[in-house]
Write a protein that holds these residues in place. Structure first.
Motif, PDB file in Angstrom:
ATOM      1  N   ARG A   6       0.596  -1.215  -0.017  1.00 28.81           N
ATOM      2  CA  ARG A   6       0.018   0.066   0.168  1.00 28.81           C
ATOM      3  C   ARG A   6       0.809   1.247  -0.065  1.00 28.81           C
ATOM      4  O   ARG A   6       0.535   2.352  -0.760  1.00 28.81           O
ATOM      5  CB  ARG A   6      -0.844   0.015   1.237  1.00 28.81           C
ATOM      6  N   ALA A   7       1.896   1.176   0.713  1.00 31.48           N
ATOM      7  CA  ALA A   7       2.901   2.239   0.694  1.00 31.48           C
ATOM      8  C   ALA A   7       3.509   2.878  -0.711  1.00 31.48           C
ATOM      9  O   ALA A   7       3.868   3.595  -0.791  1.00 31.48           O
ATOM     10  CB  ALA A   7       4.007   2.127   1.754  1.00 31.48           C
ATOM     11  N   LEU A   8       3.691   1.574  -1.449  1.00 33.40           N
ATOM     12  CA  LEU A   8       3.910   1.814  -2.824  1.00 33.40           C
ATOM     13  C   LEU A   8       2.980   2.292  -3.759  1.00 33.40           C
ATOM     14  O   LEU A   8       3.308   2.891  -4.781  1.00 33.40           O
ATOM     15  CB  LEU A   8       4.898   0.689  -3.420  1.00 33.40           C
ATOM     16  N   SER A   9       1.775   1.923  -3.474  1.00 32.54           N
ATOM     17  CA  SER A   9       0.601   1.921  -4.545  1.00 32.54           C
ATOM     18  C   SER A   9       0.028   3.247  -4.415  1.00 32.54           C
ATOM     19  O   SER A   9      -0.891   3.558  -5.217  1.00 32.54           O
ATOM     20  CB  SER A   9      -0.268   0.780  -4.301  1.00 32.54           C
ATOM     21  N   THR A  17       3.397  18.092  11.080  1.00 32.65           N
ATOM     22  CA  THR A  17       2.829  16.980  11.982  1.00 32.65           C
ATOM     23  C   THR A  17       1.708  16.186  11.556  1.00 32.65           C
ATOM     24  O   THR A  17       1.096  15.614  12.125  1.00 32.65           O
ATOM     25  CB  THR A  17       2.717  17.765  13.445  1.00 32.65           C
ATOM     26  N   TRP A  18       1.551  16.488  10.313  1.00 33.23           N
ATOM     27  CA  TRP A  18       0.238  15.732   9.562  1.00 33.23           C
ATOM     28  C   TRP A  18       0.981  14.558   8.746  1.00 33.23           C
ATOM     29  O   TRP A  18       1.828  14.792   7.999  1.00 33.23           O
ATOM     30  CB  TRP A  18      -0.592  16.721   8.803  1.00 33.23           C
ATOM     31  N   LEU A  19       0.041  13.474   8.715  1.00 32.13           N
ATOM     32  CA  LEU A  19       0.468  12.377   7.801  1.00 32.13           C
ATOM     33  C   LEU A  19      -0.865  12.524   6.774  1.00 32.13           C
ATOM     34  O   LEU A  19      -1.879  12.135   7.222  1.00 32.13           O
ATOM     35  CB  LEU A  19       0.441  11.137   8.182  1.00 32.13           C
ATOM     36  N   MET A  20      -0.571  12.625   5.481  1.00 30.08           N
ATOM     37  CA  MET A  20      -1.769  12.571   4.606  1.00 30.08           C
ATOM     38  C   MET A  20      -1.676  11.605   3.558  1.00 30.08           C
ATOM     39  O   MET A  20      -0.521  11.341   2.823  1.00 30.08           O
ATOM     40  CB  MET A  20      -1.746  14.148   4.061  1.00 30.08           C
ATOM     41  N   THR A  21      -2.650  11.218   2.997  1.00 29.09           N
ATOM     42  CA  THR A  21      -2.784  10.639   1.633  1.00 29.09           C
ATOM     43  C   THR A  21      -3.650  11.344   0.758  1.00 29.09           C
ATOM     44  O   THR A  21      -4.583  11.989   1.193  1.00 29.09           O
ATOM     45  CB  THR A  21      -3.422   9.214   1.781  1.00 29.09           C
ATOM     46  N   PHE A  22      -3.453  11.319  -0.685  1.00 27.62           N
ATOM     47  CA  PHE A  22      -4.255  12.067  -1.487  1.00 27.62           C
ATOM     48  C   PHE A  22      -4.482  11.169  -2.838  1.00 27.62           C
ATOM     49  O   PHE A  22      -3.576  10.348  -3.300  1.00 27.62           O
ATOM     50  CB  PHE A  22      -3.748  13.453  -1.677  1.00 27.62           C
ATOM     51  N   ARG A  23      -5.499  11.553  -3.570  1.00 27.39           N
ATOM     52  CA  ARG A  23      -5.768  11.019  -4.844  1.00 27.39           C
ATOM     53  C   ARG A  23      -6.796  11.793  -5.670  1.00 27.39           C
ATOM     54  O   ARG A  23      -7.624  12.856  -5.046  1.00 27.39           O
ATOM     55  CB  ARG A  23      -6.379   9.457  -4.683  1.00 27.39           C
ATOM     56  N   THR A  24      -6.916  11.575  -7.055  1.00 26.02           N
ATOM     57  CA  THR A  24      -7.910  12.281  -7.832  1.00 26.02           C
ATOM     58  C   THR A  24      -9.382  11.675  -7.945  1.00 26.02           C
ATOM     59  O   THR A  24      -9.052  10.269  -7.570  1.00 26.02           O
ATOM     60  CB  THR A  24      -7.219  12.599  -9.107  1.00 26.02           C
ATOM     61  N   GLY A  25     -10.321  12.019  -7.995  1.00 28.09           N
ATOM     62  CA  GLY A  25     -11.399  11.439  -8.173  1.00 28.09           C
ATOM     63  C   GLY A  25     -12.152  11.173  -7.258  1.00 28.09           C
ATOM     64  O   GLY A  25     -11.725  11.643  -6.032  1.00 28.09           O
ATOM     65  N   ALA A  26     -13.336  10.792  -7.417  1.00 27.11           N
ATOM     66  CA  ALA A  26     -14.459  10.671  -6.171  1.00 27.11           C
ATOM     67  C   ALA A  26     -13.859   9.525  -5.065  1.00 27.11           C
ATOM     68  O   ALA A  26     -13.376   8.564  -5.656  1.00 27.11           O
ATOM     69  CB  ALA A  26     -15.860  10.227  -6.705  1.00 27.11           C
ATOM     70  N   TYR A  35      -8.231   3.855   3.672  1.00 26.18           N
ATOM     71  CA  TYR A  35      -7.320   4.708   3.418  1.00 26.18           C
ATOM     72  C   TYR A  35      -6.921   5.123   4.934  1.00 26.18           C
ATOM     73  O   TYR A  35      -5.726   5.119   5.255  1.00 26.18           O
ATOM     74  CB  TYR A  35      -7.703   5.932   2.843  1.00 26.18           C
ATOM     75  N   ALA A  36      -7.771   5.077   5.961  1.00 31.11           N
ATOM     76  CA  ALA A  36      -7.599   5.526   7.271  1.00 31.11           C
ATOM     77  C   ALA A  36      -6.992   4.390   7.872  1.00 31.11           C
ATOM     78  O   ALA A  36      -5.881   4.504   8.522  1.00 31.11           O
ATOM     79  CB  ALA A  36      -9.182   5.692   8.081  1.00 31.11           C
ATOM     80  N   ASP A  37      -7.317   3.204   7.396  1.00 32.93           N
ATOM     81  CA  ASP A  37      -6.446   1.972   8.119  1.00 32.93           C
ATOM     82  C   ASP A  37      -5.047   2.173   7.823  1.00 32.93           C
ATOM     83  O   ASP A  37      -3.853   1.628   8.483  1.00 32.93           O
ATOM     84  CB  ASP A  37      -6.909   0.461   7.843  1.00 32.93           C
ATOM     85  N   PHE A  38      -4.785   2.510   6.640  1.00 30.27           N
ATOM     86  CA  PHE A  38      -3.253   2.454   5.841  1.00 30.27           C
ATOM     87  C   PHE A  38      -2.747   3.550   6.649  1.00 30.27           C
ATOM     88  O   PHE A  38      -1.508   3.371   6.922  1.00 30.27           O
ATOM     89  CB  PHE A  38      -3.518   2.746   4.299  1.00 30.27           C
ATOM     90  N   LEU A  39      -3.154   4.731   6.967  1.00 31.81           N
ATOM     91  CA  LEU A  39      -2.527   5.801   7.565  1.00 31.81           C
ATOM     92  C   LEU A  39      -2.369   5.454   8.810  1.00 31.81           C
ATOM     93  O   LEU A  39      -1.080   5.920   9.353  1.00 31.81           O
ATOM     94  CB  LEU A  39      -3.189   7.112   7.371  1.00 31.81           C
ATOM     95  N   ILE A  40      -3.168   4.768   9.615  1.00 30.04           N
ATOM     96  CA  ILE A  40      -2.704   4.368  11.041  1.00 30.04           C
ATOM     97  C   ILE A  40      -1.631   3.499  10.988  1.00 30.04           C
ATOM     98  O   ILE A  40      -0.624   3.439  11.783  1.00 30.04           O
ATOM     99  CB  ILE A  40      -4.217   3.756  11.585  1.00 30.04           C
ATOM    100  N   ASP A  41      -1.558   2.414  10.096  1.00 26.91           N
ATOM    101  CA  ASP A  41      -0.637   1.499   9.908  1.00 26.91           C
ATOM    102  C   ASP A  41       0.864   2.210   9.611  1.00 26.91           C
ATOM    103  O   ASP A  41       1.738   1.850  10.268  1.00 26.91           O
ATOM    104  CB  ASP A  41      -0.864   0.338   8.902  1.00 26.91           C
TER     105      ASP A  41
END
Length: 54
Positions: A6-9, A17-26, A35-41
């Protein structure tokens, strides 16, 4: 962390101090939890001193 596919994908980054994930689209509701589980991991693998005040 880099052994986690997931970290590579998915795009993610640290912003201060923020950890964020982002992507385009709905984003579907069921994807929010994935995504929340991924960021927690990812967060759990970062040493505590990284999150201390700068």
């Amino acid at each position: 962390m880099l052994a986690d596919q997931r970290a590579l994908s998915y795009s993610w980054r640290f912003e201060g101090t923020w950890l964020m994930t982002f992507r385009t689209g709905a984003l579907k509701l069921e994807e929010v939890f994935f995504y929340a589980d991924f960021l927690i991991d990812v967060y759990a693998q970062v040493p505590r001193h990284v999150w201390s005040n700068q």
